[in-house]
Design a protein around this motif. Structure first.
Motif, PDB file in Angstrom:
ATOM      1  N   LYS A  52       3.030  13.985  -5.876  1.00 43.96           N
ATOM      2  CA  LYS A  52       1.876  13.947  -4.953  1.00 43.96           C
ATOM      3  C   LYS A  52       1.312  12.245  -4.662  1.00 43.96           C
ATOM      4  O   LYS A  52       2.086  11.452  -5.268  1.00 43.96           O
ATOM      5  CB  LYS A  52       0.971  13.872  -6.395  1.00 43.96           C
ATOM      6  N   ILE A  53       0.593  12.031  -3.664  1.00 49.57           N
ATOM      7  CA  ILE A  53       1.310  10.808  -2.718  1.00 49.57           C
ATOM      8  C   ILE A  53      -0.813  10.170  -3.253  1.00 49.57           C
ATOM      9  O   ILE A  53      -1.643  10.874  -3.012  1.00 49.57           O
ATOM     10  CB  ILE A  53       1.296  11.191  -1.455  1.00 49.57           C
ATOM     11  N   ASN A  54      -0.438   9.157  -3.806  1.00 47.10           N
ATOM     12  CA  ASN A  54      -1.972   8.744  -4.407  1.00 47.10           C
ATOM     13  C   ASN A  54      -2.103   7.287  -3.206  1.00 47.10           C
ATOM     14  O   ASN A  54      -2.397   5.993  -3.161  1.00 47.10           O
ATOM     15  CB  ASN A  54      -0.970   7.385  -5.413  1.00 47.10           C
ATOM     16  N   GLY A  55      -3.103   8.406  -1.986  1.00 46.50           N
ATOM     17  CA  GLY A  55      -3.225   7.139  -0.896  1.00 46.50           C
ATOM     18  C   GLY A  55      -2.666   8.128   0.427  1.00 46.50           C
ATOM     19  O   GLY A  55      -2.224   9.624   0.190  1.00 46.50           O
ATOM     20  N   VAL A  56      -2.994   7.704   1.419  1.00 46.83           N
ATOM     21  CA  VAL A  56      -2.541   8.226   2.745  1.00 46.83           C
ATOM     22  C   VAL A  56      -1.507   7.338   3.349  1.00 46.83           C
ATOM     23  O   VAL A  56      -1.345   5.735   3.612  1.00 46.83           O
ATOM     24  CB  VAL A  56      -3.818   8.013   3.928  1.00 46.83           C
ATOM     25  N   VAL A  57      -0.196   8.245   3.486  1.00 48.37           N
ATOM     26  CA  VAL A  57       0.978   7.633   4.312  1.00 48.37           C
ATOM     27  C   VAL A  57       1.140   8.179   5.720  1.00 48.37           C
ATOM     28  O   VAL A  57       1.732   9.449   5.236  1.00 48.37           O
ATOM     29  CB  VAL A  57       2.116   7.735   3.346  1.00 48.37           C
ATOM     30  N   ILE A  82       2.624  12.299   4.815  1.00 44.86           N
ATOM     31  CA  ILE A  82       3.951  12.187   4.295  1.00 44.86           C
ATOM     32  C   ILE A  82       3.873  13.375   3.648  1.00 44.86           C
ATOM     33  O   ILE A  82       5.600  14.588   3.285  1.00 44.86           O
ATOM     34  CB  ILE A  82       4.802  11.176   3.973  1.00 44.86           C
ATOM     35  N   GLU A  83       2.631  14.007   2.608  1.00 40.61           N
ATOM     36  CA  GLU A  83       3.331  15.395   1.861  1.00 40.61           C
ATOM     37  C   GLU A  83       3.451  16.419   2.233  1.00 40.61           C
ATOM     38  O   GLU A  83       3.608  17.173   1.264  1.00 40.61           O
ATOM     39  CB  GLU A  83       2.688  14.900   0.319  1.00 40.61           C
ATOM     40  N   ASP A  84       2.395  16.170   4.051  1.00 40.30           N
ATOM     41  CA  ASP A  84       2.990  18.163   4.333  1.00 40.30           C
ATOM     42  C   ASP A  84       4.438  18.173   4.728  1.00 40.30           C
ATOM     43  O   ASP A  84       4.557  18.780   5.078  1.00 40.30           O
ATOM     44  CB  ASP A  84       1.366  17.890   5.263  1.00 40.30           C
ATOM     45  N   THR A  89       0.794  -0.811  -0.404  1.00 37.74           N
ATOM     46  CA  THR A  89      -0.519   0.333  -0.116  1.00 37.74           C
ATOM     47  C   THR A  89       0.939   1.328  -0.022  1.00 37.74           C
ATOM     48  O   THR A  89       0.782   2.458  -0.671  1.00 37.74           O
ATOM     49  CB  THR A  89      -1.066   0.444   1.628  1.00 37.74           C
ATOM     50  N   MET A  90       1.763   1.853   0.819  1.00 40.76           N
ATOM     51  CA  MET A  90       3.248   2.604   1.087  1.00 40.76           C
ATOM     52  C   MET A  90       3.330   2.903  -0.167  1.00 40.76           C
ATOM     53  O   MET A  90       3.706   3.637  -1.119  1.00 40.76           O
ATOM     54  CB  MET A  90       3.180   2.176   1.808  1.00 40.76           C
ATOM     55  N   LEU A  91       4.349   1.513  -0.718  1.00 35.93           N
ATOM     56  CA  LEU A  91       5.091   1.550  -1.928  1.00 35.93           C
ATOM     57  C   LEU A  91       3.886   2.078  -3.530  1.00 35.93           C
ATOM     58  O   LEU A  91       4.273   2.710  -3.758  1.00 35.93           O
ATOM     59  CB  LEU A  91       5.331   0.674  -2.673  1.00 35.93           C
ATOM     60  N   LYS A  92       2.144   1.789  -3.679  1.00 33.61           N
ATOM     61  CA  LYS A  92       2.009   1.960  -4.778  1.00 33.61           C
ATOM     62  C   LYS A  92       1.357   3.873  -4.317  1.00 33.61           C
ATOM     63  O   LYS A  92       1.277   4.726  -5.149  1.00 33.61           O
ATOM     64  CB  LYS A  92       0.254   1.636  -4.463  1.00 33.61           C
ATOM     65  N   ALA A  93       1.137   4.207  -3.113  1.00 33.05           N
ATOM     66  CA  ALA A  93       1.425   5.564  -2.822  1.00 33.05           C
ATOM     67  C   ALA A  93       1.906   6.234  -3.007  1.00 33.05           C
ATOM     68  O   ALA A  93       1.566   7.601  -3.559  1.00 33.05           O
ATOM     69  CB  ALA A  93       0.349   5.775  -0.751  1.00 33.05           C
TER      70      ALA A  93
END
Length: 265
Positions: free
Chosen positions: A243-248, A261-263, A230-234
């Motif tokens: 941009k992150i595709n999901g929530v990490v 993480i994107e913040d 999930t993390m690698l996909k995001a």
């Protein structure tokens, strides 16, 4: 008499029909239940097979350790490194990496042989490079802070030895020295743990090829528990899109809370 026989025959036939219908219903029900169970088992196998290829990052909580002598330090810096725009000015590799092994922790500079704060070396598996040109999949990192046996720390610390000489009541027995540890964490920084995954800001030392962790508590942040896939996909494609595709999420070492993480980067 004839009527009575006919009536009995009708009742008998009716009972046979009812029993036949019930048996048919039970048979159909059993087949459906079996199919459902087979589907559930099949789905379970599929899920298990998928999970075998994956792993949960930072699933285990920090294991309790023996009591340690803990100390810290605070630095006055020319710029506020808590601000990401300040961190962005520095040419760093920003990576997500898993600590495979703690190699060493030392309070002696290998070149000058002088006493220093504890510095930890670790083997890091690079899971993803968010920014930078780091190509290796396995690197050695060094980070200010760490944990070491008191006996080893004492050997490298002239300051502590002199303090004990002037204050004999501080002296430990050999048994106590063997059991005791010293922990040093600058400011609110994190101590590296084997098996844990972090967000790192790294710069390579051209002399020894080792990557240094930058920005103190803002340069190494533990990831919140998450599936590796999930993390690698995001984070895939972040280096191009920002941009992150999901929530990490990663831990803010000052507040103890997790942030997107994107913040942060």
């Amino acid at each position: 008499m004839e009527k009575s026989r006919n009536k009995s025959s009708i009742i008998y036939i009716t009972i046979i029909i009812i029993i036949t219908i019930l048996l048919a219903y039970i048979g159909i029900k059993y087949i459906n239940i079996k199919k459902n169970n087979d589907n559930i088992i099949g789905q379970g196998k599929e899920i298990t097979e998928k999970e075998e290829d994956d792993e949960i990052l930072n699933e285990k909580a920090k294991e309790p350790v023996n009591d340690s002598i803990k100390y810290s330090s605070f630095f006055t810096l020319s710029e506020d490194i808590s601000k990401r725009e300040v961190r962005r000015k520095v040419d760093c590799n920003i990576v997500i990496g898993k600590v495979k092994k703690i190699i060493s922790s030392s309070n002696v500079n290998k070149d000058s042989k002088e006493e220093t704060h504890i510095i930890t070396k670790a083997e890091l598996e690079i899971l993803d490079v968010l920014k930078g040109d780091l190509k290796e999949k396995l690197v050695i990192i060094k980070k200010l802070g760490g944990r070491m046996k008191y006996k080893e720390y004492l050997k490298g610390s002239k300051t502590l030895r002199e303090k004990i000489k002037n204050n004999p009541e501080m002296k430990m027995t050999e048994e106590e020295e063997e059991k005791e540890y010293v922990e040093y964490a600058p400011q609110n920084d994190v101590l590296l743990e084997e098996g844990k995954t972090y967000l790192f800001y790294l710069t390579k030392d051209k002399e020894d090829g080792i990557y240094g962790v930058e920005f103190l508590q803002y340069g190494s942040r533990e990831l919140e528990k998450i599936s590796k896939k999930t993390m690698l996909k995001a984070v895939s494609g972040f280096s191009k899109t920002n941009k992150i595709n999901g929530v990490v999420r990663v831990k803010n070492n000052d507040t103890g809370k997790y942030e997107n993480i994107e913040d942060v980067i």
